[in-house]
Design a protein around this motif. Structure first.
Motif, PDB file in Angstrom:
ATOM      1  N   UNK A 271       0.834  -1.201   0.000  1.00  0.00           N
ATOM      2  CA  UNK A 271       0.000   0.000   0.000  1.00  0.00           C
ATOM      3  C   UNK A 271       0.870   1.252   0.000  1.00  0.00           C
ATOM      4  N   UNK A 272       1.982   1.210   0.719  1.00  0.00           N
ATOM      5  CA  UNK A 272       2.889   2.367   0.724  1.00  0.00           C
ATOM      6  C   UNK A 272       3.456   2.620  -0.663  1.00  0.00           C
ATOM      7  N   UNK A 273       3.882   1.547  -1.350  1.00  0.00           N
ATOM      8  CA  UNK A 273       4.416   1.707  -2.698  1.00  0.00           C
ATOM      9  C   UNK A 273       3.330   2.160  -3.660  1.00  0.00           C
ATOM     10  N   UNK A 274       2.118   1.651  -3.491  1.00  0.00           N
ATOM     11  CA  UNK A 274       1.000   2.089  -4.327  1.00  0.00           C
ATOM     12  C   UNK A 274       0.774   3.588  -4.173  1.00  0.00           C
ATOM     13  N   UNK A 279       1.249   8.955  -6.511  1.00  0.00           N
ATOM     14  CA  UNK A 279       1.679  10.356  -6.422  1.00  0.00           C
ATOM     15  C   UNK A 279       2.641  10.707  -7.544  1.00  0.00           C
ATOM     16  N   UNK A 280       3.567   9.811  -7.839  1.00  0.00           N
ATOM     17  CA  UNK A 280       4.544  10.064  -8.896  1.00  0.00           C
ATOM     18  C   UNK A 280       3.893  10.122 -10.273  1.00  0.00           C
ATOM     19  N   UNK A 285       1.789  15.793  -4.531  1.00  0.00           N
ATOM     20  CA  UNK A 285       2.917  16.387  -3.802  1.00  0.00           C
ATOM     21  C   UNK A 285       3.718  15.403  -2.964  1.00  0.00           C
ATOM     22  N   UNK A 286       3.175  14.222  -2.669  1.00  0.00           N
ATOM     23  CA  UNK A 286       3.943  13.275  -1.868  1.00  0.00           C
ATOM     24  C   UNK A 286       3.048  12.366  -1.053  1.00  0.00           C
ATOM     25  N   UNK A 324      -3.259   1.193 -15.322  1.00  0.00           N
ATOM     26  CA  UNK A 324      -4.561   1.166 -14.661  1.00  0.00           C
ATOM     27  C   UNK A 324      -4.773   2.427 -13.826  1.00  0.00           C
ATOM     28  N   UNK A 325      -3.725   2.862 -13.118  1.00  0.00           N
ATOM     29  CA  UNK A 325      -3.813   4.096 -12.322  1.00  0.00           C
ATOM     30  C   UNK A 325      -4.066   5.287 -13.236  1.00  0.00           C
ATOM     31  N   UNK A 326      -3.273   5.397 -14.302  1.00  0.00           N
ATOM     32  CA  UNK A 326      -3.432   6.525 -15.232  1.00  0.00           C
ATOM     33  C   UNK A 326      -4.823   6.550 -15.847  1.00  0.00           C
TER      34      UNK A 326
END
Length: 336
Positions: A271-274, A279-280, A285-286, A324-326
């Motif tokens: 989840x942290x990497x997701x 964000x990237x 912003x982070x 998928x995110x995009x």
């Protein structure tokens, strides 16, 4: 918004199978939700002359939101636990209705459990009366907490949710519903196939409910810091909705009687990497990791093995997590 190119890709992938639904008479619950909507959009795009009767608690609202589907399919009012069966000799029953609300599971677990089990039984009774093929949309939650040493849980894993924890109401409800499916197959000779669905991404996914991936996309699009409530160590995977749609229709049309298959992505991510990746990709912003106790039912792994469905039905995941995110963000108005 669903991308036209997604629907075109779905239609192309299913072209060899669609003719097998010619003349089908389908009764469907859950068609107004995220998964059901994708399935209906794909069918509407095809040239198949299948008829669909769609059960909805609010047909007028659905017709207002998606008039092209309301014009193509028949809508009837009713709840899965108490509907009056419309007269028809159905060839297929698709039971996709479940309120996957984390709030309902936490605050009214009895209602959650009863809705799943009672609704499934009514749908099974209808299928039995019609001698229809029954397609049950189950969940990867039936496996309970996935052991860390099992990187990808397969259909033969015999673990399960904690029956003493009310937060297991959703997973235990789906397990009980699967047991009902097995009973009806044995006792009444019903033709049943089931999909155990894992986490998803794609257009139409709500960004404001309990789904972390959707919340992260929302926050990044709004240029807000993504806040991970827990430690971020939980591991998930996300199948893109267009791939999901191909897999589900393929399983319904071509799955062997009694088939039970995982449906999800094998591309695992914490989840942290997701959060960092979202964000990237979207210019957020982070990320801030709050490290609070995880209030959910599964703070560990939730990643399927899809070897069975890939081997038996030849499906593949064609969309990466980044894409998928995009695409989910683009469908919600994000501009790169």
């Amino acid at each position: 918004m669903i991308f036209g190119q997604d629907l075109a890709a779905i239609d192309k992938a299913l072209a060899p199978l669609w003719p097998r639904l010619s003349g089908a008479r389908i009764f469907m619950t859950g068609g107004t939700g995220f998964i059901g909507r994708w399935m209906l959009e794909a069918l509407a795009r095809s040239s198949v002359d299948a008829q669909v009767t769609l059960l909805s608690r609010d047909p007028d609202s659905f017709a207002e939101r998606v008039p092209h589907l309301a014009a193509r399919f028949r809508l009837v009012a009713g709840d899965t636990t108490s509907f009056t069966t419309p007269a028809n000799d159905y060839t297929h029953v698709i039971h996709a209705a479940t309120d996957a609300s984390a709030a309902l599971n936490a605050n009214d677990p009895r209602r959650m459990f009863d809705t799943i089990v009672q609704g499934t039984r009514r749908a099974l009774d209808l299928a039995t009366d019609c001698r229809a093929r029954f397609f049950f949309l189950s969940s990867g939650a039936v496996y309970g907490a996935q052991p860390q040493h099992i990187t990808h849980v397969a259909e033969d894993w015999r673990g399960g949710p904690d029956p003493c924890d009310p937060l297991s109401a959703y997973g235990e409800g789906k397990r009980a519903a699967e047991m009902l499916c097995a009973i009806y197959a044995k006792q009444f000779g019903l033709d049943v196939v089931s999909a155990r669905i894992f986490a998803l991404l794609g257009p139409l996914l709500s960004l404001d409910t309990h789904f972390a991936a959707g919340n992260f996309i929302r926050d990044a699009m709004q240029k807000r810091t993504i806040r991970v409530v827990g430690s971020g160590e939980a591991v998930r995977s996300y199948l893109y909705a267009a791939d999901l749609t191909v897999w589900l229709w393929t399983l319904l049309i071509a799955g062997k009687p009694g088939a039970v298959c995982n449906v999800g992505s094998e591309e695992a991510v914490s989840i942290a990497e997701l959060a960092r990746r979202t964000a990237s990709l979207l210019g957020g912003p982070g990320v801030e990791i709050l490290g609070k106790p995880d209030p959910g039912w599964n703070p560990g792994r939730y990643v399927p093995s899809t070897a069975r469905i890939r081997a038996e039905l030849g499906v593949t995941a064609t969309t990466s997590l980044d894409d998928a995110i995009r695409r989910t963000a683009l469908s919600n108005g994000w501009k790169p």
